[in-house]
Design a protein around this motif. Structure first.
Motif, PDB file in Angstrom:
ATOM      1  N   VAL A   1       7.430  35.404 -48.506  1.00 56.81           N
ATOM      2  CA  VAL A   1       7.016  34.450 -49.589  1.00 56.81           C
ATOM      3  C   VAL A   1       5.795  34.968 -50.242  1.00 56.81           C
ATOM      4  O   VAL A   1       4.922  35.759 -49.610  1.00 56.81           O
ATOM      5  CB  VAL A   1       6.630  32.857 -48.818  1.00 56.81           C
ATOM      6  CG1 VAL A   1       7.653  32.219 -48.226  1.00 56.81           C
ATOM      7  CG2 VAL A   1       5.331  33.224 -48.129  1.00 56.81           C
ATOM      8  N   THR A   2       5.571  34.594 -51.604  1.00 58.30           N
ATOM      9  CA  THR A   2       4.557  35.307 -52.431  1.00 58.30           C
ATOM     10  C   THR A   2       3.827  34.046 -52.869  1.00 58.30           C
ATOM     11  O   THR A   2       4.424  33.058 -53.590  1.00 58.30           O
ATOM     12  CB  THR A   2       5.019  36.379 -53.334  1.00 58.30           C
ATOM     13  OG1 THR A   2       5.944  37.269 -52.791  1.00 58.30           O
ATOM     14  CG2 THR A   2       3.898  36.786 -54.233  1.00 58.30           C
ATOM     15  N   ALA A   3       2.374  34.135 -52.731  1.00 64.41           N
ATOM     16  CA  ALA A   3       1.589  33.225 -53.345  1.00 64.41           C
ATOM     17  C   ALA A   3       1.310  33.459 -54.918  1.00 64.41           C
ATOM     18  O   ALA A   3       1.429  34.711 -55.347  1.00 64.41           O
ATOM     19  CB  ALA A   3       0.036  33.279 -52.436  1.00 64.41           C
ATOM     20  N   VAL A   4       0.703  32.539 -55.384  1.00 66.99           N
ATOM     21  CA  VAL A   4       0.501  32.514 -57.067  1.00 66.99           C
ATOM     22  C   VAL A   4      -0.572  33.753 -57.270  1.00 66.99           C
ATOM     23  O   VAL A   4      -0.536  34.434 -58.262  1.00 66.99           O
ATOM     24  CB  VAL A   4       0.173  31.258 -57.507  1.00 66.99           C
ATOM     25  CG1 VAL A   4       1.290  30.355 -57.763  1.00 66.99           C
ATOM     26  CG2 VAL A   4      -1.169  30.765 -57.078  1.00 66.99           C
ATOM     27  N   THR A   5      -1.429  33.893 -56.115  1.00 66.20           N
ATOM     28  CA  THR A   5      -2.537  35.119 -56.107  1.00 66.20           C
ATOM     29  C   THR A   5      -1.818  36.257 -56.094  1.00 66.20           C
ATOM     30  O   THR A   5      -2.433  37.445 -56.294  1.00 66.20           O
ATOM     31  CB  THR A   5      -3.331  34.815 -55.290  1.00 66.20           C
ATOM     32  OG1 THR A   5      -2.851  34.973 -53.705  1.00 66.20           O
ATOM     33  CG2 THR A   5      -4.092  33.614 -55.333  1.00 66.20           C
ATOM     34  N   GLY A   6      -0.515  36.454 -55.708  1.00 68.71           N
ATOM     35  CA  GLY A   6       0.213  37.725 -55.602  1.00 68.71           C
ATOM     36  C   GLY A   6       0.170  38.214 -54.100  1.00 68.71           C
ATOM     37  O   GLY A   6       0.882  39.243 -54.010  1.00 68.71           O
ATOM     38  N   GLU A   7      -0.522  37.436 -53.432  1.00 67.56           N
ATOM     39  CA  GLU A   7      -0.629  37.864 -51.913  1.00 67.56           C
ATOM     40  C   GLU A   7       1.046  37.830 -51.261  1.00 67.56           C
ATOM     41  O   GLU A   7       1.556  36.349 -51.441  1.00 67.56           O
ATOM     42  CB  GLU A   7      -1.499  37.122 -51.126  1.00 67.56           C
ATOM     43  CG  GLU A   7      -1.890  37.608 -49.692  1.00 67.56           C
ATOM     44  CD  GLU A   7      -2.982  37.074 -49.074  1.00 67.56           C
ATOM     45  OE1 GLU A   7      -3.429  37.531 -48.164  1.00 67.56           O
ATOM     46  OE2 GLU A   7      -3.776  36.183 -49.786  1.00 67.56           O
TER      47      GLU A   7
END
Length: 488
Positions: A259-265
């Motif tokens: 899964v990828t966060a909106v921050t790109g992490e």
């Protein structure tokens, strides 16, 4: 140790996180908001505090179970107070019908309101108890992870016994003759975001919960259920990431791998549990090509449950005529639901629900009452956009005509509209319960708890099985976690 990523920190996501962590899974939970508990959040207005989410708490043992499975005592996490006479129902003509678990008091009231209903009340209670017991045995405690689960012979037999073809309204009319008594009971359909004239009689089992098992309040506020779950999750070592919105789920070879966060992490995982609104989040987070059995048109075609227009009002007086829960009913209930579901517009004469938790717990509002005032609203569409101030005035004017003058006594207030519900919780068209249960398919065959196209993606919450409402979404988390542990 297998890694689990849980998207959404509502009660379903938290109960799954606690269960899996207690069984040696490495769990990270991602919540886009700053609080955990989903719609069960605290809102401060002036000096008063409010539970935005579930105000009517039933099935407290479900919440206790989430904690007790960890080896801790639930009493160290939350304290449930049973409300003896919990809901005051007020008709347009001023008639009052109070709901209580005291069978004799119910029959005593019915002798004045509905002599036929007084005679039928024991049979009514017997039937709703039967419906609840069937639901508890065959529906509530089972994760539906494949088509086979829906086609099992035992489920088919049980399905035929829960009055699937009779409407809730017709069921109530079988036992009661007074239209207002029927109307008061018909309101149970709104607990699942639906219409009593379309949803099946199966949901009369809600009457068992309120009139036999009881209605509860969590000492210090119902938000303490979420606080208790958060405490248990942290103690187990669940990694709780708030203010962390997930932007996408990466799928490879029909498996969710990260899964990828909106921050790109990016976070690699062995499986994903989605506690976000299925109808909104699944299309948003997973590419359409990876979910052919749940295309964008299919998601958009579902009927949303009702939404809500909410006023949170801190008052400078206490209202003796209000109980913990009070409902002022409209004159024409059928017309109200026609407006909500068929015409997709706000009712002109709304039924208005008030929760006054300061009735039970004055510390929640030291200066007067904390009135959570809710009118049903349609799911959001282009045709039903209405000025917030207009509808606020309609609600206050309606209550004033009914003898409850609030507006002049307000110290502070806050509006929560359907659009705010959509934005804050990612709710499908602002719905409170995901899908409506007006269609038999959506009432009994909700989207399953496991993706058809992605082998390690699971769903919990109100838009999947077993349905909406705080105990059921909590059960969905428990059910899915146990299914994962069993390898289903």
């Amino acid at each position: 140790m297998k890694k689990v990523a849980i998207i959404g920190g509502g009660l379903g996501g938290l109960s799954a996180a606690i269960t899996l962590s207690a069984n040696n899974y490495d769990v990270t939970l991602f919540e886009k908001n700053g609080h955990l508990g989903g719609k069960l959040m605290e809102v401060k207005v002036g000096d008063a505090s409010f539970d935005f989410g579930p105000n009517t708490i039933t099935m407290p043992d479900v919440f206790r179970e989430v904690v007790s499975q960890t080896g801790d005592s639930p009493d160290d996490y939350f304290d449930f107070i049973k409300l003896s006479t919990h809901t005051r129902n007020i008709a347009k003509d001023g008639t009052i019908f109070d709901f209580t678990t005291d069978k004799e008091k119910m029959i005593e009231q019915l002798h004045s309101l509905d002599s036929e209903g007084a005679k039928n009340y024991p049979a009514f209670i017997e039937e709703v108890t039967r419906l609840y017991q069937l639901g508890e045995k065959h529906f509530f405690r089972k994760a539906f992870t494949s088509t086979r689960d829906y086609l099992s012979p035992s489920l088919g037999i049980s399905f035929s016994k829960v009055r699937p073809l009779q409407s809730l309204h017709r069921f109530h009319k079988k036992y009661f003759k007074n239209p207002f008594v029927v109307q008061a009971l018909d309101r149970y359909a709104t607990y699942i975001g639906s219409s009593p004239y379309a949803s099946p009689a199966t949901f009369a089992l809600i009457a068992y919960l309120e009139l036999v098992d009881g209605v509860y309040y969590t000492k210090g506020g119902n938000i303490n259920i979420a606080a208790g779950f958060k405490k248990a999750a942290r103690k187990l070592g669940v990694n709780l990431k708030t203010n962390c919105k997930i932007a996408s789920i990466e799928v490879k070879n029909k498996q969710a791998i990260s899964v990828t966060a909106v921050t790109g992490e990016r976070y690699e995982t062995d499986m994903v549990i989605m506690n976000a609104d299925l109808l909104s989040a699944y299309p948003e987070l997973v590419r359409e090509v990876d979910r052919p059995h749940f295309s964008n048109p299919k998601a958009a075609a579902f009927e949303p449950s009702i939404s809500a227009f909410v006023l949170l009002a801190e008052t400078k007086v206490r209202y003796s005529e209000l109980l913990h829960h009070t409902v002022y009913f409209s004159d024409n209930y059928q017309n109200e639901f026609q407006h909500l579901f068929e015409e997709r517009k706000y009712p002109n004469d709304p039924t208005i629900y008030l929760c006054n938790s300061s009735y039970t717990d004055q510390a929640k509002s030291p200066n007067g009452d904390n009135l959570f005032i809710l009118a049903n609203a349609p799911g959001i569409n282009e045709q039903n956009v209405k000025s917030e101030s207009d509808y606020k005035n309609i609600i206050y004017e309606t209550l004033d005509k009914r003898g409850l003058s609030i507006q002049g006594n307000v110290l502070a207030e806050k509006i929560i509209s359907p659009s705010m519900i959509q934005d804050t919780f990612g709710a499908f068209r602002g719905s409170l319960y995901g899908l409506a249960s007006n269609k038999k398919r959506d009432a009994f065959f909700r989207p399953s708890n496991k993706a058809a196209d992605i082998g390690n993606l699971y769903f919990v919450g109100g838009s999947t099985h077993p349905g909406g409402g705080s105990p059921l979404v909590t059960l969905s988390g428990l059910n899915v976690a146990h299914a994962i542990i069993r390898g289903n």
